[in-house]
Write a protein that holds these residues in place. Structure first.
Motif, PDB file in Angstrom:
ATOM      1  N   HIS A  96     -92.020 -45.798 -13.953  1.00 38.37           N
ATOM      2  CA  HIS A  96     -93.106 -45.461 -14.872  1.00 38.37           C
ATOM      3  C   HIS A  96     -93.209 -46.661 -15.625  1.00 38.37           C
ATOM      4  O   HIS A  96     -92.525 -47.164 -16.595  1.00 38.37           O
ATOM      5  N   GLN A  97     -94.246 -47.477 -15.522  1.00 38.16           N
ATOM      6  CA  GLN A  97     -94.539 -48.633 -16.305  1.00 38.16           C
ATOM      7  C   GLN A  97     -93.519 -49.771 -16.176  1.00 38.16           C
ATOM      8  O   GLN A  97     -92.998 -50.328 -17.045  1.00 38.16           O
ATOM      9  N   GLY A  98     -93.060 -49.732 -15.096  1.00 36.08           N
ATOM     10  CA  GLY A  98     -91.971 -50.850 -14.576  1.00 36.08           C
ATOM     11  C   GLY A  98     -90.361 -50.382 -14.901  1.00 36.08           C
ATOM     12  O   GLY A  98     -89.494 -50.926 -14.884  1.00 36.08           O
ATOM     13  N   GLU A  99     -90.263 -49.051 -15.370  1.00 33.66           N
ATOM     14  CA  GLU A  99     -89.172 -48.516 -16.000  1.00 33.66           C
ATOM     15  C   GLU A  99     -88.612 -47.548 -14.903  1.00 33.66           C
ATOM     16  O   GLU A  99     -89.423 -46.471 -14.645  1.00 33.66           O
ATOM     17  N   ASN A 100     -87.222 -47.699 -14.373  1.00 36.42           N
ATOM     18  CA  ASN A 100     -86.723 -46.555 -13.275  1.00 36.42           C
ATOM     19  C   ASN A 100     -86.330 -45.366 -14.333  1.00 36.42           C
ATOM     20  O   ASN A 100     -85.644 -45.732 -15.386  1.00 36.42           O
ATOM     21  N   LYS A 101     -86.523 -44.286 -13.818  1.00 38.30           N
ATOM     22  CA  LYS A 101     -86.148 -42.978 -14.673  1.00 38.30           C
ATOM     23  C   LYS A 101     -85.500 -42.227 -13.322  1.00 38.30           C
ATOM     24  O   LYS A 101     -85.904 -42.102 -12.331  1.00 38.30           O
ATOM     25  N   SER A 102     -84.995 -41.207 -13.980  1.00 35.84           N
ATOM     26  CA  SER A 102     -84.404 -40.004 -13.168  1.00 35.84           C
ATOM     27  C   SER A 102     -84.062 -38.916 -14.043  1.00 35.84           C
ATOM     28  O   SER A 102     -83.856 -38.961 -15.067  1.00 35.84           O
ATOM     29  N   ALA A 103     -84.220 -37.761 -13.367  1.00 41.10           N
ATOM     30  CA  ALA A 103     -83.905 -36.378 -13.904  1.00 41.10           C
ATOM     31  C   ALA A 103     -83.566 -35.193 -13.047  1.00 41.10           C
ATOM     32  O   ALA A 103     -83.966 -35.239 -12.042  1.00 41.10           O
ATOM     33  N   GLY A 104     -82.822 -34.367 -13.277  1.00 44.15           N
ATOM     34  CA  GLY A 104     -82.333 -33.422 -12.494  1.00 44.15           C
ATOM     35  C   GLY A 104     -83.449 -32.250 -12.796  1.00 44.15           C
ATOM     36  O   GLY A 104     -84.158 -32.178 -13.957  1.00 44.15           O
ATOM     37  N   LEU A 105     -84.172 -31.492 -11.616  1.00 44.42           N
ATOM     38  CA  LEU A 105     -85.090 -30.597 -11.909  1.00 44.42           C
ATOM     39  C   LEU A 105     -84.872 -29.451 -10.947  1.00 44.42           C
ATOM     40  O   LEU A 105     -84.198 -29.551 -10.125  1.00 44.42           O
ATOM     41  N   ILE A 106     -85.343 -28.177 -11.393  1.00 47.03           N
ATOM     42  CA  ILE A 106     -85.405 -26.911 -10.585  1.00 47.03           C
ATOM     43  C   ILE A 106     -86.739 -26.616 -10.430  1.00 47.03           C
ATOM     44  O   ILE A 106     -87.727 -26.417 -11.326  1.00 47.03           O
ATOM     45  N   ALA A 107     -87.242 -26.386  -9.000  1.00 50.99           N
ATOM     46  CA  ALA A 107     -88.481 -25.813  -8.740  1.00 50.99           C
ATOM     47  C   ALA A 107     -88.484 -24.395  -8.353  1.00 50.99           C
ATOM     48  O   ALA A 107     -87.437 -24.088  -7.307  1.00 50.99           O
ATOM     49  N   VAL A 108     -89.111 -23.573  -8.977  1.00 49.56           N
ATOM     50  CA  VAL A 108     -89.130 -21.952  -8.537  1.00 49.56           C
ATOM     51  C   VAL A 108     -90.428 -21.794  -7.765  1.00 49.56           C
ATOM     52  O   VAL A 108     -91.472 -22.024  -8.544  1.00 49.56           O
ATOM     53  N   PHE A 109     -90.507 -21.531  -6.614  1.00 51.63           N
ATOM     54  CA  PHE A 109     -91.565 -21.427  -5.562  1.00 51.63           C
ATOM     55  C   PHE A 109     -91.723 -19.960  -5.448  1.00 51.63           C
ATOM     56  O   PHE A 109     -90.630 -19.238  -4.800  1.00 51.63           O
ATOM     57  N   ASP A 110     -92.922 -19.375  -5.676  1.00 55.35           N
ATOM     58  CA  ASP A 110     -93.001 -17.811  -5.367  1.00 55.35           C
ATOM     59  C   ASP A 110     -93.781 -17.846  -4.168  1.00 55.35           C
ATOM     60  O   ASP A 110     -94.644 -18.761  -4.129  1.00 55.35           O
ATOM     61  N   LEU A 111     -93.219 -17.204  -3.120  1.00 51.74           N
ATOM     62  CA  LEU A 111     -94.000 -17.318  -1.772  1.00 51.74           C
ATOM     63  C   LEU A 111     -94.860 -16.104  -1.713  1.00 51.74           C
ATOM     64  O   LEU A 111     -94.270 -14.769  -1.836  1.00 51.74           O
ATOM     65  N   VAL A 112     -95.926 -16.293  -0.722  1.00 52.52           N
ATOM     66  CA  VAL A 112     -96.842 -15.073  -0.212  1.00 52.52           C
ATOM     67  C   VAL A 112     -96.901 -15.572   1.146  1.00 52.52           C
ATOM     68  O   VAL A 112     -97.697 -16.782   1.356  1.00 52.52           O
TER      69      VAL A 112
END
Length: 109
Positions: free
Chosen positions: A76-92
């Motif tokens: 983002h704007q020339g700066e490298n970033k990282s983060a852990g994330l969790i995605a919760v997907f509700d399925l139908v």
């Protein structure tokens, strides 16, 4: 599905990414909610602006709810970033009807 989602995301293939989402799907991350019908624009803009890449850590399969732990790396704007994330997907009917994203730190770029 998690592998397919990550592969499409990392390739910047919005069509392949959206193939696993219901037409009425919503997406919530941080304070942002992307309502029904807004995912194509959201993903297209994010992929062009941030160049994000995901890597899978683990999947917790609860049948109609799946939790996917990932690491996201982006620029983002020339700066490298990282983060852990969790995605919760509700399925139908085997499609993502709702996605809720929890990111370490801020949900902002």
């Amino acid at each position: 599905m998690a592998d397919r989602h990550i592969a499409a995301f990392n390739a910047g293939d919005v069509d392949a990414l959206l193939a696993d989402f219901a037409d009425s799907a919503t997406w919530v991350t941080g304070d942002y909610t992307i309502a029904e019908g807004g995912l194509r624009e959201f993903f297209t803009e994010a992929m062009q602006a941030l160049l994000p890449q995901l890597s899978l850590r683990r999947v917790i399969d609860g049948g109609s709810v799946i939790a996917v732990e990932m690491r996201e790396d982006w620029s983002h704007q020339g700066e490298n970033k990282s983060a852990g994330l969790i995605a919760v997907f509700d399925l139908v009917d085997s499609k993502i009807a709702k996605a809720k994203i929890y990111r370490e730190g801020s949900a902002d770029a």
